[in-house]
Design a protein around this motif. Structure first.
Motif, mmCIF file in Angstrom:
data_model
loop_
_atom_site.group_PDB
_atom_site.id
_atom_site.type_symbol
_atom_site.label_atom_id
_atom_site.label_comp_id
_atom_site.label_asym_id
_atom_site.label_seq_id
_atom_site.Cartn_x
_atom_site.Cartn_y
_atom_site.Cartn_z
ATOM 1 N N UNK A 182 -2.775 13.653 5.636
ATOM 2 C CA UNK A 182 -1.762 13.614 6.681
ATOM 3 C C UNK A 182 -0.379 14.061 6.199
ATOM 4 N N UNK A 183 -0.226 14.250 4.902
ATOM 5 C CA UNK A 183 1.058 14.683 4.334
ATOM 6 C C UNK A 183 0.861 15.959 3.523
ATOM 7 N N UNK A 184 0.425 17.050 4.131
ATOM 8 C CA UNK A 184 0.163 18.256 3.340
ATOM 9 C C UNK A 184 1.459 18.861 2.796
ATOM 10 N N UNK A 185 1.375 19.350 1.581
ATOM 11 C CA UNK A 185 2.504 20.024 0.953
ATOM 12 C C UNK A 185 2.160 21.507 0.847
ATOM 13 N N UNK A 186 2.960 22.371 1.449
ATOM 14 C CA UNK A 186 2.640 23.794 1.361
ATOM 15 C C UNK A 186 2.832 24.288 -0.075
ATOM 16 N N UNK A 187 1.901 25.091 -0.520
ATOM 17 C CA UNK A 187 2.007 25.667 -1.850
ATOM 18 C C UNK A 187 2.787 26.971 -1.744
ATOM 19 N N UNK A 188 4.063 26.875 -1.960
ATOM 20 C CA UNK A 188 4.913 28.057 -1.904
ATOM 21 C C UNK A 188 5.766 28.114 -3.151
ATOM 22 N N UNK A 189 6.132 29.297 -3.531
ATOM 23 C CA UNK A 189 7.017 29.498 -4.653
ATOM 24 C C UNK A 189 8.026 30.558 -4.261
ATOM 25 N N UNK A 209 0.862 -1.176 0.000
ATOM 26 C CA UNK A 209 0.000 0.000 0.000
ATOM 27 C C UNK A 209 0.898 1.226 0.000
ATOM 28 N N UNK A 210 0.673 2.132 -0.954
ATOM 29 C CA UNK A 210 1.503 3.334 -1.059
ATOM 30 C C UNK A 210 0.630 4.582 -1.052
ATOM 31 N N UNK A 211 1.190 5.646 -0.510
ATOM 32 C CA UNK A 211 0.511 6.946 -0.492
ATOM 33 C C UNK A 211 0.699 7.593 -1.856
ATOM 34 N N UNK A 212 -0.398 8.024 -2.486
ATOM 35 C CA UNK A 212 -0.338 8.609 -3.821
ATOM 36 C C UNK A 212 -0.376 10.130 -3.815
ATOM 37 N N UNK A 213 -0.858 10.711 -2.746
ATOM 38 C CA UNK A 213 -0.981 12.168 -2.672
ATOM 39 C C UNK A 213 -2.416 12.552 -2.393
ATOM 40 N N UNK A 214 -2.687 13.859 -2.339
ATOM 41 C CA UNK A 214 -4.057 14.302 -2.067
ATOM 42 C C UNK A 214 -4.892 14.358 -3.338
ATOM 43 N N UNK A 215 -6.214 14.239 -3.172
ATOM 44 C CA UNK A 215 -7.113 14.462 -4.293
ATOM 45 C C UNK A 215 -7.442 15.953 -4.350
ATOM 46 N N UNK A 216 -8.357 16.340 -5.214
ATOM 47 C CA UNK A 216 -8.671 17.761 -5.360
ATOM 48 C C UNK A 216 -9.337 18.366 -4.126
ATOM 49 N N UNK A 217 -9.935 17.521 -3.290
ATOM 50 C CA UNK A 217 -10.555 18.014 -2.062
ATOM 51 C C UNK A 217 -9.586 18.000 -0.881
ATOM 52 N N UNK A 218 -8.366 17.548 -1.086
ATOM 53 C CA UNK A 218 -7.373 17.531 -0.021
ATOM 54 C C UNK A 218 -7.376 16.264 0.813
#
Length: 126
Positions: free
Chosen positions: A62-69, A31-40
């Motif tokens: 549980x693995x949020x990625x901050x949207x920064x540039x 089982x692998x984590x794929x990332x968030x869907x469009x609803x987070x």
């Protein structure tokens, strides 16, 4: 003539994480984590050959990625010359027998300049 049918992709969503874990255990998959869907929400998957099972876990990812540039211009060294901050690129003209200015010996002469000029013309039309 007989046509052989084979499964190329079998993708299905399971209702719970427990169901995904049970399927993965039964089929020898991880089982692998794929990332968030469009609803987070977090999306997990298990794959074995062409068969993939996924589950969307309700609640926040549980693995949020901050949207920064961060601009690369903000990290320039203090002693960088002023033209390093985005000066125009000058493409030297090439004569018929000269190598391409890009340094690529396989590119035809005037190739880089021709591409550059076509891009400039296309932008001015827009």
């Amino acid at each position: 003539m007989s046509t052989v049918r084979r499964t190329v992709c079998d993708l299905r969503e399971l209702p719970t994480m427990a169901a995904l874990t049970a399927w993965a255990t039964a089929h020898g998959a991880a089982v692998t984590y794929q990332g968030p869907d469009l609803q987070g929400h977090a999306v997990y998957a298990a794959r074995r050959g062409p068969v993939t099972r996924v589950v969307t876990v309700p609640g926040p990812d549980p693995h949020p990625h901050p949207l920064t540039w961060q601009s690369p211009l903000e990290t320039l060294p203090a002693d960088a010359p002023p033209r390093a901050a985005g000066a125009a690129v000058r493409v030297p003209a090439a004569r018929s027998g000269d190598p391409d200015p890009s340094g690529d010996p396989c590119a035809p002469a005037r190739g880089l300049r021709a591409v550059w000029m076509a891009a400039v013309r296309a932008v001015s039309v827009l």
